[in-house]
Every structure is written in C-alpha cells, then in structure tokens.
Enzyme design. Structure first.
Site, PDB file in Angstrom:
ATOM      1  N   GLU A  41       0.827  -1.205   0.000  1.00  0.00           N
ATOM      2  CA  GLU A  41       0.000   0.000   0.000  1.00  0.00           C
ATOM      3  C   GLU A  41       0.863   1.257   0.000  1.00  0.00           C
ATOM      4  OE1 GLU A  41      -3.656   1.856   2.704  1.00  0.00           O
ATOM      5  OE2 GLU A  41      -2.133   0.609   3.658  1.00  0.00           O
ATOM      6  N   LYS A 114     -10.546   2.631  -1.650  1.00  0.00           N
ATOM      7  CA  LYS A 114     -10.624   1.967  -0.348  1.00  0.00           C
ATOM      8  C   LYS A 114     -11.924   2.323   0.379  1.00  0.00           C
ATOM      9  CE  LYS A 114      -7.643   1.444   3.782  1.00  0.00           C
ATOM     10  NZ  LYS A 114      -6.291   1.795   4.273  1.00  0.00           N
ATOM     11  N   CYS A 151      -5.599  -2.681   2.637  1.00  0.00           N
ATOM     12  CA  CYS A 151      -5.261  -2.635   4.065  1.00  0.00           C
ATOM     13  C   CYS A 151      -6.475  -2.829   4.970  1.00  0.00           C
ATOM     14  CB  CYS A 151      -4.509  -1.347   4.386  1.00  0.00           C
ATOM     15  SG  CYS A 151      -3.531  -1.459   5.919  1.00  0.00           S
TER      16      CYS A 151
END
Length: 292
Positions: A41, A114, A151
């Site tokens: 990431e 995300k 993540c």
C-alpha cells in the site's frame, strides 16, 4: 496454472528511490515466473498517515496525467504481467486511497477506492481519505479475475465475500501494517491479521495474498515498525509462502485456478447462502428496518 508474486519492501522519504526499487522488485518477481505481482500500500512514500499535516495532500494526483502510473503501465506491458498499483488519488476536491488494476496489456482495467478508512493512533487515514465510492470490484485480467481490497478492508468479511460474489478468484490486499503505539496498547497484530485473511480465503474458497511494507519509518518524530509477514494462501487456507518480519523479498507461488473453481462449486458455500436472512448486515446496529 497461474503464478502470483508478492513484493515486500521498505520505503524511504525519496519517491524516486521507492519507485525504482518497486520496479526492480517487480522485474525480479517476473523473472521468477510471476504473472500477477502485488506491491504494498502507498509504496511511493513513507506512510505519512502517522500524522495529520496539510502538506501531504500534495502527494495526491488524478489518474489522468499521473506522475508514476504510466511507468507501471509500461512495465506491465513490457513484462506481460498484471500489476495492482496502490496510489493516493485526487478527484476534484475529494481524496482517495486507491488502487489501479493494470492488466498485462498495460491498460488500466479500473480503479478501486478503499472502502474502510481507519482512524486511530498511527493510522490517521480519515484526515486524508474520503470513504471509497466505487463499491467492491472484481477485475477480469489475462491471468484470472482479481478482487483487491486495501489494508483496513482486509479485516472485513463483507469485503471479501462481495468480491467473490462478483467473480473474484484471487483476493489481493496491499497493506501497511505494523507496530501499534502505546496509546493503542502496543499489541502485535501479526497473527490475528493473518488469521482474519486466511478466514476470507477459506470462507470464499479463493486464493489470497497480502503485500506489506517492512522496516522502521519515522515521520515528523512519529515512529512505526512494519512487520512484513507478507504471504500467499491457497483456497483451503494453507500458507503457500510467507516472508519474515524484517527482510525485503519477493514471494512467488503457483495457483491452480481451475482446481479451485471446481472445489468452490462442489463445496456448497455459495449454493447454501441465505441472502434473504442477511438484512442486519445492511444496518449499523443490526436492527432490520421495515419499509415505511
């Protein structure tokens, strides 16, 4: 058979150095036969979300005219590999923690933003990132259909299941996870982090991989040590390969997607689902709302 590669690397304050290293490690994975190669990431910089500073918004760029995505598009085309690339995206007045899925042709198949944004000591992401608005995605590529979370997404079974329902047969998670500060208890989350994701592999009968950064990073006096431990798991939850906690490395594993498809169909997890009973998942408090 498909070969999946994972890059575990450390980052410096020098963006050019990070991009050069990432490219070299992609080449190393491709030389070992990897056809899909996952980077960590936000690998272009130190993990700036340790602190809240206006200056770091300057790191964000739109996809069009982006300063380094074309570099990885050319690399993907040259090597004939699929590259899911994490980056800080700016769209108008919105900012996202995003991932561009670059196919082996060099074409960007799409951009995922995300969905789950953490907010806690050492991980101050809500200051920088809007919640993603793309929904979960599955990207058809030359080497299989890929679902990618980023993540914090990796802790949510809803994310993995949604990608699998959309057709993903490989679940990929670029990540930046490491030591927790004293105010967060200073716990070591490595084992629970891997267990959560291995659960996604088993529950969805999909191959799964995580690419973490590694090493100590100091941002304006704040320090965090990323514990590596990147890994690739098969559709039954077995770890095929795993990196250590401190070294920069490339992992490569062979995936039998055809075998996994047959096993997934026969095992019945998706056959026996009951979406009609899952309405509490669409609420924050678990209480089903009746139409007015």
């Amino acid at each position: 058979m498909t070969k999946l590669g994972v890059v575990q690397m450390s980052m410096s304050p020098d963006r050019t150095e990070n991009l050069t290293k990432a490219s070299a490690m992609v080449r190393e994975a491709a030389a070992q036969g990897a056809q899909i190669i996952l980077l960590p990431e936000l690998f272009e910089t130190l993990y700036f979300c340790q602190v809240e500073r206006e200056a770091y918004f300057a790191l964000a760029h739109p996809v069009e005219g982006h300063p380094f995505l074309p570099q990885f598009q050319r690399l993907a085309q040259e090597l004939g590999v699929v590259l899911p690339v994490s980056f800080f995206e700016k769209v108008g007045q919105a900012y996202y923690n995003s991932l561009a899925l670059i196919d082996a042709t060099g074409e960007i198949r799409g951009v995922y933003r995300k969905a789950h944004i953490p907010d806690g000591p050492g991980y101050e992401e809500k200051y920088y990132f809007n919640p993603g608005d793309t929904g979960f995605m599955a990207f058809p590529t030359r080497y299989g259909t890929i679902g990618a979370g980023i993540c914090w997404d990796q802790w949510y079974p809803e994310c993995a299941r949604s990608m699998a329902l959309l057709g993903a047969e490989i679940l990929l998670y670029p990540t930046a996870i490491g030591s927790e500060p004293p105010e967060a208890g200073g716990i070591d989350t490595k084992e629970m982090w891997q267990r959560a994701m291995i659960g996604h592999a088993v529950s969805n009968l999909c191959y799964l991989a995580a690419a973490n950064r590694v090493g100590l990073e100091v941002v304006e006096g704040k320090a965090q040590t990323y514990y590596g431990s990147s890994f690739i798991a098969d559709y039954m939850g077995n770890k095929l390969v795993e990196a250590g906690r401190s070294e920069e490395t490339v992992l490569v594993a062979e995936l039998n997607l055809e075998e996994a498809r047959a096993f997934r169909a026969g095992f019945g997890f998706f056959r026996d689902r009951r979406p009609d009973l899952y309405s509490p998942l669409l609420t924050l408090d678990g209480k089903t709302r009746r139409p007015q």
